[in-house]
Design a protein around this motif. Structure first.
Motif, PDB file in Angstrom:
ATOM      1  N   ARG A  28      20.406  26.965  24.503  1.00 51.33           N
ATOM      2  CA  ARG A  28      19.192  26.823  23.706  1.00 51.33           C
ATOM      3  C   ARG A  28      18.939  28.092  22.883  1.00 51.33           C
ATOM      4  NH1 ARG A  28      15.975  25.749  28.105  1.00 51.33           N
ATOM      5  NH2 ARG A  28      16.941  23.792  28.706  1.00 51.33           N
ATOM      6  N   VAL A  31      21.339  28.765  19.968  1.00 51.34           N
ATOM      7  CA  VAL A  31      21.336  27.807  18.868  1.00 51.34           C
ATOM      8  C   VAL A  31      20.718  28.472  17.646  1.00 51.34           C
ATOM      9  CG1 VAL A  31      20.091  25.806  18.009  1.00 51.34           C
ATOM     10  CG2 VAL A  31      21.384  25.627  20.111  1.00 51.34           C
ATOM     11  N   VAL A  82      26.983  19.663  21.000  1.00 47.84           N
ATOM     12  CA  VAL A  82      26.059  18.633  21.469  1.00 47.84           C
ATOM     13  C   VAL A  82      26.511  17.263  20.990  1.00 47.84           C
ATOM     14  CG1 VAL A  82      23.670  17.866  21.475  1.00 47.84           C
ATOM     15  CG2 VAL A  82      24.186  20.293  21.571  1.00 47.84           C
ATOM     16  N   HIS A  86      27.221  13.957  23.224  1.00 47.33           N
ATOM     17  CA  HIS A  86      26.697  12.633  22.894  1.00 47.33           C
ATOM     18  C   HIS A  86      27.818  11.601  22.891  1.00 47.33           C
ATOM     19  CE1 HIS A  86      22.444  12.517  21.838  1.00 47.33           C
ATOM     20  NE2 HIS A  86      22.561  13.813  21.601  1.00 47.33           N
ATOM     21  N   LEU A  89      28.922  10.599  26.295  1.00 50.43           N
ATOM     22  CA  LEU A  89      27.997   9.650  26.921  1.00 50.43           C
ATOM     23  C   LEU A  89      28.196   8.255  26.348  1.00 50.43           C
ATOM     24  CD1 LEU A  89      24.597  11.551  27.114  1.00 50.43           C
ATOM     25  CD2 LEU A  89      26.017  10.776  29.005  1.00 50.43           C
ATOM     26  N   ARG A  97      25.581  -0.093  26.269  1.00 48.86           N
ATOM     27  CA  ARG A  97      24.627   0.459  25.334  1.00 48.86           C
ATOM     28  C   ARG A  97      24.420  -0.476  24.158  1.00 48.86           C
ATOM     29  NH1 ARG A  97      21.854   4.537  24.059  1.00 48.86           N
ATOM     30  NH2 ARG A  97      21.915   5.426  21.976  1.00 48.86           N
ATOM     31  N   ARG A 124      30.048   1.837  17.626  1.00 46.60           N
ATOM     32  CA  ARG A 124      29.350   2.834  16.867  1.00 46.60           C
ATOM     33  C   ARG A 124      30.188   3.620  15.898  1.00 46.60           C
ATOM     34  NH1 ARG A 124      28.448   7.906  16.426  1.00 46.60           N
ATOM     35  NH2 ARG A 124      26.346   8.589  16.213  1.00 46.60           N
TER      36      ARG A 124
ATOM     37  N   HIS B  86      20.971  11.088  27.188  1.00 41.00           N
ATOM     38  CA  HIS B  86      20.874  11.350  25.759  1.00 41.00           C
ATOM     39  C   HIS B  86      19.646  12.188  25.446  1.00 41.00           C
ATOM     40  CE1 HIS B  86      23.923   9.261  23.349  1.00 41.00           C
ATOM     41  NE2 HIS B  86      24.051   8.467  24.398  1.00 41.00           N
ATOM     42  N   LEU B  89      20.066  15.782  26.330  1.00 38.83           N
ATOM     43  CA  LEU B  89      20.861  16.500  25.327  1.00 38.83           C
ATOM     44  C   LEU B  89      20.021  16.813  24.095  1.00 38.83           C
ATOM     45  CD1 LEU B  89      24.313  14.695  25.316  1.00 38.83           C
ATOM     46  CD2 LEU B  89      23.815  17.022  26.026  1.00 38.83           C
ATOM     47  N   ASP B  90      19.254  15.832  23.662  1.00 33.77           N
ATOM     48  CA  ASP B  90      18.430  16.051  22.482  1.00 33.77           C
ATOM     49  C   ASP B  90      17.439  17.180  22.723  1.00 33.77           C
ATOM     50  OD1 ASP B  90      19.706  14.118  21.065  1.00 33.77           O
ATOM     51  OD2 ASP B  90      18.272  12.537  21.543  1.00 33.77           O
ATOM     52  N   ALA B  93      19.049  20.718  22.300  1.00 36.09           N
ATOM     53  CA  ALA B  93      19.379  21.289  21.001  1.00 36.09           C
ATOM     54  C   ALA B  93      18.419  20.838  19.904  1.00 36.09           C
ATOM     55  CB  ALA B  93      20.805  20.921  20.624  1.00 36.09           C
ATOM     56  N   ARG B  97      18.731  21.060  15.686  1.00 33.64           N
ATOM     57  CA  ARG B  97      18.795  19.890  14.828  1.00 33.64           C
ATOM     58  C   ARG B  97      17.547  19.685  13.995  1.00 33.64           C
ATOM     59  NH1 ARG B  97      22.090  14.951  17.045  1.00 33.64           N
ATOM     60  NH2 ARG B  97      23.971  16.077  17.572  1.00 33.64           N
ATOM     61  N   ARG B  99      15.254  18.095  14.878  1.00 31.01           N
ATOM     62  CA  ARG B  99      14.908  16.691  15.036  1.00 31.01           C
ATOM     63  C   ARG B  99      13.488  16.507  15.549  1.00 31.01           C
ATOM     64  NH1 ARG B  99      19.078  13.636  18.452  1.00 31.01           N
ATOM     65  NH2 ARG B  99      20.286  13.660  16.553  1.00 31.01           N
ATOM     66  N   GLU B 115      10.124   3.584  12.690  1.00 30.18           N
ATOM     67  CA  GLU B 115      11.093   2.579  13.090  1.00 30.18           C
ATOM     68  C   GLU B 115      12.540   2.925  12.772  1.00 30.18           C
ATOM     69  OE1 GLU B 115      11.934   0.693  15.462  1.00 30.18           O
ATOM     70  OE2 GLU B 115       9.815   0.312  15.292  1.00 30.18           O
ATOM     71  N   GLU B 120      19.910   8.243  17.031  1.00 28.99           N
ATOM     72  CA  GLU B 120      21.263   7.843  16.696  1.00 28.99           C
ATOM     73  C   GLU B 120      21.628   8.128  15.267  1.00 28.99           C
ATOM     74  OE1 GLU B 120      22.366   7.126  19.468  1.00 28.99           O
ATOM     75  OE2 GLU B 120      24.375   7.156  18.682  1.00 28.99           O
ATOM     76  N   GLY B 121      20.923   9.036  14.670  1.00 29.78           N
ATOM     77  CA  GLY B 121      21.077   9.224  13.254  1.00 29.78           C
ATOM     78  C   GLY B 121      22.100  10.274  12.863  1.00 29.78           C
ATOM     79  N   GLU B 123      24.703  12.977  12.231  1.00 33.69           N
ATOM     80  CA  GLU B 123      25.734  13.703  12.962  1.00 33.69           C
ATOM     81  C   GLU B 123      26.188  14.828  12.035  1.00 33.69           C
ATOM     82  OE1 GLU B 123      27.160  14.025  16.616  1.00 33.69           O
ATOM     83  OE2 GLU B 123      25.776  12.633  15.735  1.00 33.69           O
TER      84      GLU B 123
END
Lengths: 124, 124
Positions: A28, A31, A82, A86, A89, A97, A124, B86, B89-90, B93, B97, B99, B115, B120-121, B123
């Motif tokens: 962390r 980063v 990261v 992902h 996973l 999934r 995916r 998941h 992980l998010d 980091a 990101r 994010r 929405e 999953e957006g 990369e």
DNA sequence: CTCATCTACAACCATTTGGTTGTACGTTAA
DNA sequence: TTAACGTACAACCAAATGGTTGTAGATGAG
């Protein structure tokens, strides 16, 4: 010797490296900024050598890289790391999934037409 | 007792459970079908007791659940488990990101159109 | 040059892990 | 009822983990 990102041992090392709170914290911190091992060590209630070992574990897992700068060794989180986790996973439960994602979407957006079997869907 | 999905120890257990090829394989198998521990044990070159221990590790990590059926104990992968990994992980980091920041801004400024699943957006 | 700093690495120790075998108990089938 | 099956759990062991201290080599500052 690229070692194949999805080999068992690679994934082992990746998740094992993430299975420790100190190491996750190092990831962390590094980063946002490159930090020397000494700087990092100041942040934790353990010896310099212990932090050094944690960094080594992260490095073998490909989560961070070290770059020499004078007498310091700067640690930086690998931006791709990261993403690799992902993907590991996703590979683990991709079939399931796809199904759950679709179910969730159907339930959320358009309840009432769930009749396509998606057990083998998105890669995916 | 919900145990807080993002507590250090919870995440420790989660990633540690995933850091073993046999355990990942168990998760994979039990995504599609419920299998008894005996059935699972047949698939690996180790004793029944060893597989039992692996299942116990997965269970403590919340990755699988066991359900008694007669004299058998059926193992099933928890549908929420991979999602939790998941998210862990998010969280790890998110700063890098950007994010979470972005999500927060979206939720604050324009509540009602979140929405586009951001899990999953992008990369890189 | 000299000294303080940063790193590397070895040796050591306690605890955990991942495996084994053995025993005991509940459940199903004959 | 008895035998076989599936599970649970304890005891044990070797190896790996996560920590320590100590020593030694580079590098930068004064």
């Amino acid at each position: 010797m690229v070692v194949d990102e999805s080999s068992d041992e690679t994934v082992d090392r990746l998740f094992h490296a993430l299975a420790d709170a100190t190491r996750r914290d190092i990831v962390r911190r590094c980063v946002r900024a490159e930090l020397s091992v000494s700087r990092l060590a100041e942040a934790y209630p353990m010896s310099f050598a212990a932090v050094q070992k944690h960094v080594a574990v992260l490095e073998r897992a490909g989560l961070v890289t070290k770059q020499r700068s004078g007498r310091e060794q700067l640690v930086r989180t690998d931006p791709d790391a990261v993403g690799r986790a992902h993907r590991a996973l996703d590979a683990l439960a991709s079939a399931w999934r796809g199904r759950v994602d679709r179910m969730a979407r159907l339930l959320a957006e358009d309840p009432g037409r769930e009749e396509n079997d998606p057990t083998e869907g998105s890669e995916r």
